[in-house]
Design a protein around this motif. Structure first.
Motif, mmCIF file in Angstrom:
data_model
loop_
_atom_site.group_PDB
_atom_site.id
_atom_site.type_symbol
_atom_site.label_atom_id
_atom_site.label_comp_id
_atom_site.label_asym_id
_atom_site.label_seq_id
_atom_site.Cartn_x
_atom_site.Cartn_y
_atom_site.Cartn_z
ATOM 1 N N LEU A 1 56.900 40.015 32.107
ATOM 2 C CA LEU A 1 55.951 39.729 31.035
ATOM 3 C C LEU A 1 55.006 40.885 30.773
ATOM 4 O O LEU A 1 54.112 40.789 29.953
ATOM 5 C CB LEU A 1 55.144 38.472 31.373
ATOM 6 C CG LEU A 1 55.961 37.182 31.398
ATOM 7 C CD1 LEU A 1 55.132 36.043 31.916
ATOM 8 C CD2 LEU A 1 56.484 36.877 30.013
ATOM 9 N N THR B 1 64.064 36.517 31.266
ATOM 10 C CA THR B 1 63.710 35.541 30.235
ATOM 11 C C THR B 1 64.399 34.211 30.533
ATOM 12 O O THR B 1 63.811 33.137 30.413
ATOM 13 C CB THR B 1 64.152 36.041 28.846
ATOM 14 O OG1 THR B 1 63.599 37.323 28.633
ATOM 15 C CG2 THR B 1 63.697 35.112 27.750
ATOM 16 N N ARG C 1 62.654 32.398 33.409
ATOM 17 C CA ARG C 1 61.331 31.844 33.132
ATOM 18 C C ARG C 1 61.451 30.470 32.493
ATOM 19 O O ARG C 1 62.202 30.288 31.546
ATOM 20 C CB ARG C 1 60.562 32.758 32.179
ATOM 21 C CG ARG C 1 60.139 34.058 32.775
ATOM 22 C CD ARG C 1 59.064 34.707 31.917
ATOM 23 N NE ARG C 1 59.538 35.015 30.580
ATOM 24 C CZ ARG C 1 60.002 36.199 30.197
ATOM 25 N NH1 ARG C 1 60.057 37.173 31.060
ATOM 26 N NH2 ARG C 1 60.391 36.396 28.961
ATOM 27 N N GLY C 2 60.698 29.536 33.002
ATOM 28 C CA GLY C 2 60.708 28.202 32.423
ATOM 29 C C GLY C 2 61.853 27.362 32.961
ATOM 30 O O GLY C 2 61.832 26.148 32.871
ATOM 31 N N VAL D 1 55.483 28.416 34.769
ATOM 32 C CA VAL D 1 54.144 28.976 34.914
ATOM 33 C C VAL D 1 53.111 28.005 34.362
ATOM 34 O O VAL D 1 53.318 27.385 33.324
ATOM 35 C CB VAL D 1 54.051 30.321 34.166
ATOM 36 C CG1 VAL D 1 52.662 30.881 34.252
ATOM 37 C CG2 VAL D 1 55.049 31.302 34.741
ATOM 38 N N HIS E 1 56.260 22.020 21.407
ATOM 39 C CA HIS E 1 56.215 22.858 22.607
ATOM 40 C C HIS E 1 57.287 22.424 23.608
ATOM 41 O O HIS E 1 57.968 23.253 24.196
ATOM 42 C CB HIS E 1 54.831 22.780 23.264
ATOM 43 C CG HIS E 1 53.787 23.609 22.579
ATOM 44 N ND1 HIS E 1 53.057 23.146 21.516
ATOM 45 C CD2 HIS E 1 53.363 24.872 22.807
ATOM 46 C CE1 HIS E 1 52.222 24.093 21.119
ATOM 47 N NE2 HIS E 1 52.378 25.148 21.883
ATOM 48 N N GLU F 1 60.896 23.290 22.074
ATOM 49 C CA GLU F 1 61.310 24.697 22.074
ATOM 50 C C GLU F 1 61.530 25.219 23.492
ATOM 51 O O GLU F 1 62.400 26.052 23.713
ATOM 52 C CB GLU F 1 60.303 25.570 21.311
ATOM 53 C CG GLU F 1 58.928 25.598 21.908
ATOM 54 C CD GLU F 1 58.002 26.534 21.158
ATOM 55 O OE1 GLU F 1 58.372 26.981 20.068
ATOM 56 O OE2 GLU F 1 56.910 26.801 21.673
ATOM 57 N N THR F 2 60.728 24.700 24.450
ATOM 58 C CA THR F 2 60.919 25.154 25.819
ATOM 59 C C THR F 2 62.280 24.721 26.346
ATOM 60 O O THR F 2 63.012 25.512 26.945
ATOM 61 C CB THR F 2 59.823 24.583 26.729
ATOM 62 O OG1 THR F 2 58.566 24.794 26.114
ATOM 63 C CG2 THR F 2 59.838 25.243 28.084
ATOM 64 N N ALA G 1 65.241 26.530 24.737
ATOM 65 C CA ALA G 1 65.417 27.924 25.144
ATOM 66 C C ALA G 1 66.398 28.027 26.298
ATOM 67 O O ALA G 1 66.950 29.092 26.550
ATOM 68 C CB ALA G 1 64.075 28.542 25.529
ATOM 69 N N HIS G 2 66.580 26.916 27.006
ATOM 70 C CA HIS G 2 67.423 26.998 28.206
ATOM 71 C C HIS G 2 68.607 26.051 28.216
ATOM 72 O O HIS G 2 69.656 26.375 28.752
ATOM 73 C CB HIS G 2 66.571 26.735 29.441
ATOM 74 C CG HIS G 2 65.422 27.678 29.587
ATOM 75 N ND1 HIS G 2 65.583 28.979 29.972
ATOM 76 C CD2 HIS G 2 64.107 27.523 29.348
ATOM 77 C CE1 HIS G 2 64.402 29.583 29.989
ATOM 78 N NE2 HIS G 2 63.481 28.723 29.605
ATOM 79 N N MET H 1 50.490 20.847 30.388
ATOM 80 C CA MET H 1 51.088 22.106 30.790
ATOM 81 C C MET H 1 51.924 21.940 32.054
ATOM 82 O O MET H 1 53.010 22.521 32.171
ATOM 83 C CB MET H 1 49.967 23.113 31.050
ATOM 84 C CG MET H 1 50.357 24.530 30.843
ATOM 85 S SD MET H 1 48.895 25.541 31.067
ATOM 86 C CE MET H 1 49.063 26.647 29.727
ATOM 87 N N LEU I 1 55.046 20.214 31.095
ATOM 88 C CA LEU I 1 55.918 21.170 30.415
ATOM 89 C C LEU I 1 56.600 22.084 31.432
ATOM 90 O O LEU I 1 57.771 22.432 31.305
ATOM 91 C CB LEU I 1 55.060 21.982 29.442
ATOM 92 C CG LEU I 1 55.680 22.727 28.286
ATOM 93 C CD1 LEU I 1 56.655 21.874 27.535
ATOM 94 C CD2 LEU I 1 54.579 23.204 27.366
#
Lengths: 272, 314, 327
Positions: free
Chosen positions: C57, C85, C88-89, C94, C112, C115-116, C119-120, C164, C167
């Motif tokens: 990052l 990338t 992450r997540g 985090v 949120h 999209e998280t 992404a995976h 958070m 998430l």
């Protein structure tokens, strides 16, 4: 950010050099412009570019170069006067509004908000319309609109300066308000206005040319860049250079002052 | 949203009222007396009788508030009086010119909306890249070049030299290209600069870091989070700048002989035709207020914080 | 036990005006499965930059990192940004401080989550939202369906912090990095968050790297502690060492002394500030503030002393008597 600074540098140097050229024109206008910018000689109509007439002559046989020189001289002088007076008025009003606060400040806020709520150009035009088209009136109209920015900056700076220890100390020592404003607050504000001053100078020159172009600014036969372009626009098909030269010069002056203004503002931001 | 809309619309009314009062007062405070101008322009002798006729015509024999109300009634009925110089009705004249000016402004708005994102996003995608540098030079020059100089250069190039585009309005859409482009160039420069700086600044914001930390791909972050957040302040400024566009039309219309409001007002100022000036003030003020309201509404659409009533947006 | 994150000999430098300025020096650190590891240090010591640079990052134009990184036991290339990338997540989640600014104000909470996940993994919207609601419910968020439709600015700081965490747990990552998640919330919420993290750790066996400047929270939460000063991990030990006052680095001792407590009538203050990036000198960076410093400290190469029971210290004079830690 570091690279940006490097990229700015040659542009700034060029701008400073050009500023020097403008200053030379300001001082030696009558030595550089050897021809009378207003004398008409129809036998000399539309001369091409030559040693004696670097930019050629216009439809009245007047030297375009000399007219440009005198026009720049006039415009810069007028713009400078407008700006100096604006700074003075703006600082006075801004400082007083902030220093005394209360009704004075509210009144100031109301007036400046009202003036800023309308597009500047139209406001100036309407004031000029109200007063009648003349050189004096356009200067007055521009003045009436131009001081606001200085006043707003001065006001916000004064608000923070008046809380400083040295100002408080002066006040406790019994210094009167005019003395504090002049000796302790004004010197702190003045350098901060430099960026706005340079940028506005360019804008005022541009505005002045624009209004003259429309016929509500400086009046003939005084040489003025906007007027020269307006006079030359019928020659667009035949003698384009007659209006191109004043256009280029106007563009360069405004560009120069914009570059310098950005540079000065950036400098001030870094200092803060 | 509905409540917000109604609130915004209600806020227009007092502003409009103030504008009419100012507009009315301006005529009343005029240094050149309306009666004098009338007498001079109509080649009438300045005697008691003619002055009385003129006064009656302008309704000047009544008390000021009554005059204002009469005037306001006329305005609401779109009666702006008659011109001093040609004795024509002002309203249809202004109406025709307004349509022309709106055409010009709309065409410029299209230029702005199309070109700004292309240059701004292109520049922000790769800071210090070739695109960014070129855009920066354009922004510097675009804000410095006087509209009338640009207009004449474009006419010379496109109409005289290359004979591609008409310089004088002939009623076709093609004749809109040059004037609208001239008008929009400096606005585009301003917005491109703003968009680029917003995007570069937002790059360092926490929400970008958090999006990255959640494993979102760079492209996705750029096109959704970064772009949406950077466009949001632009939307408002663009709406407000419609006022600036209207101001810009004055010069552009004179360069291209465009028969809009700008040309009309220039003539009116030079001949001191106060009814026209008064009508112009009202029209510009109304356009301006409408533009502000529209920009507020657009901001509300883009930004849920405004829409849902969290006022503390910077 | 499986090591979720391990770095060996990790260096991080900042490129500035053509020079490279060392920010983190030869850091060794690991987090095992089911373990809560505390990383403590003053602000500006490099603790946030540590995880940011590890996870790719940090802007590669400005930051240079070197060393060995292993995620879930697999060696990772620090410059392979695509792999990082992806991790992450998914493998490492985090939790940041200041959730008010971390969430994108123009996007709903629901977006949120979606999209998280997208992404995976290839879940449907329904699956994502079902998982999100159940996670949020587990973290004591009332009416999660309603909260999902809300914008971040409509939620309180404490609520966002819990969202958070939800998430972060969405894709069941083995490792959680929490960067001062309690700094921007009030004390009651702080306790809730800490309790929640403990619960997550217990129920899911998630490893947590908890970064903070608050010794009290670390003492309460962590199994093992790293102490960071001016880019160096100056001491690491099991949390029991803290309770038994068996810490050796003078900086750790000072930290312990200046910890607020109701029983203390007087709170010793750690004099001075950590050295700024630009004027770090050779030798031990703590030497200018250290009561035990001798000349040798200024030429000390910061090598590690292993003193048993997972206890590591970087101090020449660790064996010498410290000033007694009061309590």
């Amino acid at each position: 950010m570091i690279r940006e600074k490097k990229a700015m540098r040659p542009a700034v140097i060029a701008a400073l050099v050009f500023l020097g050229v403008i200053l030379i024109v300001m001082v030696f206008a009558d030595k550089i412009g050897i021809h009378d910018p207003t004398s008409i000689d129809l036998t000399m109509k539309f001369h091409g570019s030559s040693r004696e007439y670097p930019f050629g002559t216009d439809d009245y046989g007047r030297c375009v170069f000399c007219r440009c020189i005198y026009a720049v001289h006039n415009s810069v002088e007028i713009a400078f006067t407008i700006e100096i007076v604006s700074v003075f008025i703006g600082m006075m009003l801004g400082m007083c509004a902030a220093y005394f606060g209360g009704i004075a400040d509210q009144l100031f806020g109301a007036v400046s908000n009202a003036l800023m709520a309308f597009p500047k150009v139209i406001l100036i035009m309407l004031i000029a319309a109200f007063l009648g088209a003349s050189t004096r009136n356009i200067i007055l109209a521009m003045l009436l609109v131009d001081w606001i920015w200085y006043a707003r900056i001065s006001r916000s700076l004064t608000l923070s300066l008046k809380e400083r220890k040295y100002v408080q100390a002066a006040r406790l020592n019994g210094a009167s308000a005019p003395v504090i404003l002049r000796r302790h607050i004004a010197p702190g504000i003045l350098p901060q206005l430099a960026g706005q001053f340079t940028l506005s100078l360019g804008n005022v020159i541009l505005g002045l040319a624009g209004f003259s172009f429309l016929g509500i600014g400086i009046q003939r036969p005084t040489p003025e860049l906007g007027l020269m372009i307006s006079d030359g626009c019928s020659l667009i098909r035949t003698n384009f250079s007659v209006l191109l030269w004043p256009g280029i010069i106007l563009f360069l002056i405004v560009l120069d002052l914009n570059v310098l203004g950005e540079w000065v503002s950036e400098h001030l931001r870094k200092q803060a | 949203m509905k409540r917000y809309l109604i609130k915004q619309l209600l806020l227009i009314l007092p502003t409009l009222l103030i504008v009419t009062i100012i507009s009315f007062a301006m005529i009343r405070l005029m240094p050149a007396d309306a009666v004098d101008v009338y007498l001079v322009t109509h080649h009438l002798e300045k005697n008691e009788k003619n002055i009385a006729v003129a006064k009656e015509r302008f309704g000047l024999d009544e008390p000021v508030p009554v005059q204002y109300l009469h005037w306001l009634k006329d305005i609401i009925h779109l009666d702006f009086g008659k011109t001093y110089s040609t004795n024509q009705a002002v309203a249809p004249m202004l109406g025709k010119a307004l349509v022309k000016t709106l055409q010009l402004a709309a065409a410029s708005a299209i230029w702005i909306v199309v070109v700004t994102p292309v240059l701004g996003i292109g520049a922000a995608a790769k800071p210090e890249g070739a695109m960014d540098r070129l855009t920066r030079i354009y922004c510097l020059c675009g804000t410095a070049i006087p509209t009338f100089v640009l207009g004449f250069i474009l006419i010379r190039l496109f109409s005289v030299n290359w004979k591609l585009l008409p310089a004088i309005p002939d009623g076709s859409a093609v004749s809109l290209i040059l004037p609208s482009f001239t008008l929009s160039l400096s606005h585009i420069a301003y917005f491109v600069q703003m968009l680029r700086n917003e995007m570069l600044e937002n790059r360092g914001e926490m929400f970008v870091l958090y999006a990255r930390a959640r494993g979102l791909h760079e492209k996705r972050i750029f096109w959704s989070h970064l772009l949406k957040n950077s466009v949001q302040p632009l939307v408002n400024t663009m709406g407000i700048s419609i006022g600036g566009l209207i101001a810009g039309t004055v010069i552009v219309e004179n360069v291209f002989s465009w028969p809009g409001l700008g040309r009309l007002i220039t003539k009116a100022i030079l001949s001191r035709d106060y009814p026209v000036i008064q009508g112009y003030i009202l029209i510009v003020a109304v356009t301006y207020i409408c533009a502000n309201t529209i920009s507020d509404l657009m901001s509300a659409i883009v930004d849920p914080r405004i829409r849902l009533g969290k006022g503390d947006v910077s | 036990m499986k090591q979720l994150l391990r770095i060996d000999n990790y260096d991080l430098s900042l490129r500035m005006n053509g020079e490279n300025i060392r920010v983190i020096s030869s850091a060794d650190l690991f987090v095992s499965e089911g373990e809560i590891v505390g990383l403590i240090g003053e602000s500006g010591c490099g603790k946030s930059m540590l995880w940011k640079s590890l996870l790719g990052l940090a802007d590669p134009q400005k930051w240079i990192c070197s060393g060995e990184l292993r995620l879930m036991g697999n060696p990772m290339d620090l410059s392979d940004r695509a792999a990082l990338t992806e991790a992450r997540g998914n493998q490492v989640s985090v939790i940041l401080q200041d959730p008010m600014n971390a969430f994108d104000q123009l996007f709903t909470i629901e977006r949120h989550f979606i999209e998280t996940a997208r992404a995976h993994v290839q879940w449907s919207k329904g699956e994502i939202l079902k998982k999100a609601t159940s996670l949020m419910r587990r973290l004591y968020i009332r009416e999660p369906e309603k909260v999902l439709k809300m914008y971040p600015f409509q939620c309180s700081g404490g609520m966002l912090q819990r969202i958070m965490i939800a998430l972060a747990l969405m894709l069941d990552p083995p490792l959680l990095i929490a960067d001062e998640p309690t700094t921007s919330v009030d004390v009651t919420v702080q306790r809730e968050i800490v309790a929640m993290l403990k619960e997550v750790n217990r129920d899911r066996n998630t490893g947590i790297l908890y970064i903070s400047h608050d010794l009290k929270i670390i003492e309460d939460l962590a199994d093992r502690v790293y102490v960071m000063y001016a880019g160096y991990l100056v001491e690491s030990f099991p949390v029991s060492a803290l309770q038994e006052r068996k810490v050796f680095h003078p900086y750790t001792v000072k930290l312990l002394q200046s910890r607020p407590s109701y029983t203390k009538a007087y709170l010793p203050v750690l004099e001075g500030n950590p050295p700024s990036l630009l004027d770090r000198q050779a030798g031990c960076p703590f030497a200018p503030r250290c009561p035990k410093a001798v000349d040798a400290c200024r030429s000390y190469d910061m090598h590690v002393y292993e003193i048993g029971n997972q206890h590591i210290v970087r101090c020449l004079r660790w064996e010498d008597e410290n000033e007694p830690a009061q309590n």
